[in-house]
Design a protein around this motif. Sequence first.
Motif, PDB file in Angstrom:
ATOM      1  N   ASP A   1       0.944  -1.112   0.058  1.00  0.00           N
ATOM      2  CA  ASP A   1      -0.032  -0.022  -0.022  1.00  0.00           C
ATOM      3  C   ASP A   1       0.895   1.186   0.073  1.00  0.00           C
ATOM      4  O   ASP A   1       1.354   1.511   1.253  1.00  0.00           O
ATOM      5  CB  ASP A   1      -0.908   0.093   1.040  1.00  0.00           C
ATOM      6  CG  ASP A   1      -1.955   1.067   1.189  1.00  0.00           C
ATOM      7  OD1 ASP A   1      -1.649   2.125   0.706  1.00  0.00           O
ATOM      8  OD2 ASP A   1      -3.135   1.033   1.597  1.00  0.00           O
ATOM      9  N   ALA A   2       1.212   1.765  -1.260  1.00  0.00           N
ATOM     10  CA  ALA A   2       2.190   2.986  -1.371  1.00  0.00           C
ATOM     11  C   ALA A   2       1.237   4.252  -1.707  1.00  0.00           C
ATOM     12  O   ALA A   2       1.797   5.098  -2.599  1.00  0.00           O
ATOM     13  CB  ALA A   2       3.105   2.455  -2.553  1.00  0.00           C
ATOM     14  N   ALA A   3       0.197   4.269  -1.041  1.00  0.00           N
ATOM     15  CA  ALA A   3      -0.693   5.279  -1.339  1.00  0.00           C
ATOM     16  C   ALA A   3       0.018   6.607  -1.044  1.00  0.00           C
ATOM     17  O   ALA A   3      -0.142   7.535  -1.966  1.00  0.00           O
ATOM     18  CB  ALA A   3      -2.025   5.531  -0.516  1.00  0.00           C
ATOM     19  N   GLN A   4       0.810   6.882  -0.043  1.00  0.00           N
ATOM     20  CA  GLN A   4       1.575   8.053   0.187  1.00  0.00           C
ATOM     21  C   GLN A   4       2.911   8.025  -0.379  1.00  0.00           C
ATOM     22  O   GLN A   4       3.610   8.663   0.230  1.00  0.00           O
ATOM     23  CB  GLN A   4       1.449   8.054   1.759  1.00  0.00           C
ATOM     24  CG  GLN A   4       0.112   7.998   2.201  1.00  0.00           C
ATOM     25  CD  GLN A   4       0.042   8.102   3.701  1.00  0.00           C
ATOM     26  OE1 GLN A   4       1.203   7.791   4.340  1.00  0.00           O
ATOM     27  NE2 GLN A   4      -1.162   7.978   4.090  1.00  0.00           N
ATOM     28  N   ALA A   5       3.383   7.012  -1.075  1.00  0.00           N
ATOM     29  CA  ALA A   5       4.889   6.823  -1.178  1.00  0.00           C
ATOM     30  C   ALA A   5       5.236   7.165  -2.643  1.00  0.00           C
ATOM     31  O   ALA A   5       6.540   6.466  -2.919  1.00  0.00           O
ATOM     32  CB  ALA A   5       5.026   5.158  -0.965  1.00  0.00           C
ATOM     33  N   ILE A   6       4.640   7.958  -3.531  1.00  0.00           N
ATOM     34  CA  ILE A   6       5.267   8.297  -4.724  1.00  0.00           C
ATOM     35  C   ILE A   6       6.653   8.931  -4.414  1.00  0.00           C
ATOM     36  O   ILE A   6       6.959   9.591  -3.591  1.00  0.00           O
ATOM     37  CB  ILE A   6       4.372   9.106  -5.445  1.00  0.00           C
ATOM     38  CG1 ILE A   6       4.777   9.180  -6.881  1.00  0.00           C
ATOM     39  CG2 ILE A   6       4.391  10.522  -4.839  1.00  0.00           C
ATOM     40  CD1 ILE A   6       4.449   7.867  -7.661  1.00  0.00           C
ATOM     41  N   ASP A   7       7.597   8.377  -5.407  1.00  0.00           N
ATOM     42  CA  ASP A   7       8.985   8.855  -5.444  1.00  0.00           C
ATOM     43  C   ASP A   7       9.673   8.597  -3.834  1.00  0.00           C
ATOM     44  O   ASP A   7      10.463   9.651  -3.590  1.00  0.00           O
ATOM     45  CB  ASP A   7       8.847  10.614  -5.844  1.00  0.00           C
ATOM     46  CG  ASP A   7      10.208  10.955  -6.291  1.00  0.00           C
ATOM     47  OD1 ASP A   7      10.810  10.328  -7.150  1.00  0.00           O
ATOM     48  OD2 ASP A   7      10.790  12.015  -5.707  1.00  0.00           O
TER      49      ASP A   7
END
Length: 376
Positions: free
Chosen positions: A154-160
């Motif tokens: 769950d990389a909802a907040q994890a761009i870049d």
Amino acid sequence: MINIPFNKPYLTGKELFYIEDAVKKGKISGNGYYTQLCQKYFESKYGFNKCLLTTSCTDALEMAAILIDIKEGDEVIMPSYTFVSTANAFVLRGAKIVFADSRLDHPGIDEDQLESLITSKTKAIVPVHYAGVACDMDKIMNLANQYGLYVIEDAAQAIDSFYTGKDGIKKALGSIGHLAAFSFHETKNIISGEGGMLAINDRKFAERAEIIWEKGTNRSAFFRGEVDKYGWVDIGSSFLPSEIIAAFLWAQLENLEDIQQVRIAHWENYHQKLQEWTSDNLIQLPVIPSYATNNGHMFYLICKNLKQRTTIIDNLKSEGILSVFHYISLHRSQFYKGKNFNTVLKQTDIFSDCLLRLPMYYELKVEDVIYKITEK
């Protein structure tokens, strides 16, 4: 009156231009020019095997649950300190959610607790990269490989944002697990109002993911000339976004580097200027593990108790600054407790009661917030 909101969507200046261009191209339904442009960008920049834009991160998670064939009775391990969509995606397919506690130093999942939660019914682990800060993916992937489990990030907040493993290789978050879900909601670093993306890293899921994405049809293969007609071949739904959403997103992606530099500078300004104040008030600052990078998604404080957090929120609001608490632990929710599970997660409850998020957006004047916090 709120003079400094918690969040303010940032427009780069090209969003309306690309939306108009999408309309002029004569195709504004899904999987057109801008959709494919965005997907190829993510695949190239971050090393994802295949990307599919979705209408939300929630949709991407639901696609992941379908892809790994979640069925009634399967168990899925995830942190309790997360948004409800992380759990809903699997509950909708019949899974039992097994909640893990948070780490002592960070709201992310306690990786050292995971093995004790694995049973013969466990099918997947869903680590949440809270605040864009990586979970220890070496530990998680080693467990998954040992027990034959799927990992859905769950990389909802994890761009870049990135993770460096024990092998010294730096990998983008969302590129490590079998599947990963991202959000482009207006509160995220890169936005499209609503919007999300499924990253497919395990190649065995690529073909079926596209079918599920296209309402259970092989329509995409038809338009590529791979089949002479298309029809209903699997379950699915209308998970793909319109070209309007993708065109907006493309304007954001063109400015990703600038947006990230500004947000990280805001984060570092908060961290530097609040050290003395937080120490005096027994408040903890966020921690970035040595294996993780900081993408400037959010800046939070860990207050010493609920009363202190409430006081700070109220004081800032009286000064026109909106700060907020974050998740109410899912294991304490009415829905979960109604299932007669007796789950005790001490560290998660601390974050639920004590974590405070400060304003974070591109145009923010961080000094104004810091001044109002420290003068109290």
